[in-house]
Write an enzyme that holds these catalytic residues in place. Structure first.
Site, PDB file in Angstrom:
ATOM      1  CD1 TRP A 181      -2.425  -1.698   0.051  1.00  0.00           C
ATOM      2  CD2 TRP A 181      -2.935  -1.342   2.202  1.00  0.00           C
ATOM      3  NE1 TRP A 181      -3.497  -2.489   0.362  1.00  0.00           N
ATOM      4  CE2 TRP A 181      -3.835  -2.294   1.674  1.00  0.00           C
ATOM      5  CE3 TRP A 181      -3.062  -0.953   3.536  1.00  0.00           C
ATOM      6  CZ2 TRP A 181      -4.850  -2.858   2.436  1.00  0.00           C
ATOM      7  CZ3 TRP A 181      -4.065  -1.524   4.300  1.00  0.00           C
ATOM      8  CH2 TRP A 181      -4.958  -2.462   3.754  1.00  0.00           C
ATOM      9  CG  HIS A 217       9.577  -0.774  -2.602  1.00  0.00           C
ATOM     10  ND1 HIS A 217       9.592   0.381  -3.357  1.00  0.00           N
ATOM     11  CD2 HIS A 217       8.553  -1.529  -3.074  1.00  0.00           C
ATOM     12  CE1 HIS A 217       8.596   0.323  -4.239  1.00  0.00           C
ATOM     13  NE2 HIS A 217       7.959  -0.828  -4.098  1.00  0.00           N
ATOM     14  CD  GLU A 220       8.511  -4.444  -6.556  1.00  0.00           C
ATOM     15  OE1 GLU A 220       7.336  -4.767  -6.665  1.00  0.00           O
ATOM     16  OE2 GLU A 220       8.886  -3.425  -5.953  1.00  0.00           O
TER      17      GLU A 220
HETATM   18  C1  PEP Z   1       5.421  -1.714  -5.858  1.00  0.00           C
HETATM   19  O1  PEP Z   1       5.250  -0.699  -5.223  1.00  0.00           O
HETATM   20  O2  PEP Z   1       6.089  -2.624  -5.376  1.00  0.00           O
HETATM   21  C2  PEP Z   1       4.817  -1.827  -7.183  1.00  0.00           C
HETATM   22  C3  PEP Z   1       5.091  -2.880  -7.903  1.00  0.00           C
HETATM   23  O3  PEP Z   1       3.982  -0.799  -7.576  1.00  0.00           O
HETATM   24  P1  PEP Z   1       3.017  -0.785  -8.876  1.00  0.00           P
HETATM   25  O4  PEP Z   1       2.264  -2.085  -8.884  1.00  0.00           O
HETATM   26  O5  PEP Z   1       2.126   0.391  -8.674  1.00  0.00           O
HETATM   27  O6  PEP Z   1       3.899  -0.653 -10.088  1.00  0.00           O
END
Ligand code: PEP
Length: 249
Positions: free
Chosen positions: A11, A95, A167
């Site tokens: 979130w 992150h 990511e």
């Molecule tokens: C995240 O914050 O880990 C993410 C993947 O964001 P989003 O799905 O909005 O790209």
């Protein structure tokens, strides 16, 4: 080997306690039949409320960050024992927003990951390359470098308890999702790095994160080395998040 899918809602700095409670109340009946691990990562202020509401369900709760020390003069920080006291089970570490805006380093992560494991918190370690690194053909080198440093202090047995989220920075919050092939390639590379560390690589859950939505989740999640998703924007709406959980099967 079949791994239980792992779908996590990050979130970020969103949702008051009241909004968090409303989300959980809407989500729970929608995902009652899921066989996947469903994880919600609220801001610190809403952790207790979400923990309270999910008792007796399959939903796990994760914090979005923690400090590696148990206590001390670290104003504004939260430690692993403080999270465990609330019955939080997992923690997002590294992150890209923390790396980019708050100076999170791989060296700090090398202390945080073992600290989380020692406290019995499941680390969700985020790694991923910038757009420049991808364009320069350096994706694998960046992932390897991050993983080698971040996991340096984790022995092979403990390593199988770490969840790793791939990511790519260029896909986070941009609406620009990686192709299923790009996600698969990167997650397979991460599994190879973990295997070389002597860990039970077939057991480790590796997630994709970056603009996952109900409409693209199934294709990404069908890739053999993609075991789940870390979802930001689409995880703010319980219906959208439930649809992504459903896509995991
Ligand atoms: C995240 O914050 O880990 C993410 C993947 O964001 P989003 O799905 O909005 O790209």
């Amino acid at each position: 080997m079949s791994r239980t899918p792992y779908i996590a809602a990050n979130w970020k700095m969103n949702k008051t306690v009241a909004e968090a409670a409303q989300f959980i109340d809407t989500l729970l009946p929608r995902i009652a039949a899921t066989q996947s691990d469903v994880v919600v990562c609220p801001p610190f202020t809403a952790l207790a409320a979400v923990v309270e509401r999910r008792y007796g369900t399959a939903v796990k709760v994760a914090a979005q960050n923690m400090h590696e020390e148990e206590s001390g003069a670290f104003t504004g920080e939260i430690s692993a024992p403080m999270l465990v006291e609330l019955d939080v089970e997992a923690v997002v570490l590294g992150h890209s927003e923390r790396r980019q805006f708050f100076g999170e380093t791989d060296e700090a992560l090398a202390r945080k990951v073992p600290a989380a494991l020692a406290a019995d918190l499941e680390p969700i370690l985020c790694v991923g390359e910038s757009e420049e690194a991808r364009d320069g053909g350096e994706t694998e080198a960046v992932l390897e470098r991050q993983l080698q440093t971040d996991l340096a202090g984790v022995d092979p047995v403990a390593l199988s308890r770490v969840v790793i989220a791939y990511e790519p920075i260029w896909a986070i919050g941009t609406g620009r999702v990686a192709t299923p092939e790009q996600a698969q390639e990167a997650c397979a590379c991460i599994r190879d790095v973990v295997r070389l560390r002597g860990a039970a690589a077939d057991q480790i859950r590796i997630l994709y994160g970056g603009s996952v939505k109900p409409g693209n989740a199934a294709e990404i999640l069908s890739q053999p080395d993609v075991d789940g998703a870390l979802v930001g924007g689409a995880a703010l709406d319980p219906e959208d998040f439930a649809a992504i959980v459903e896509a995991a099967g």
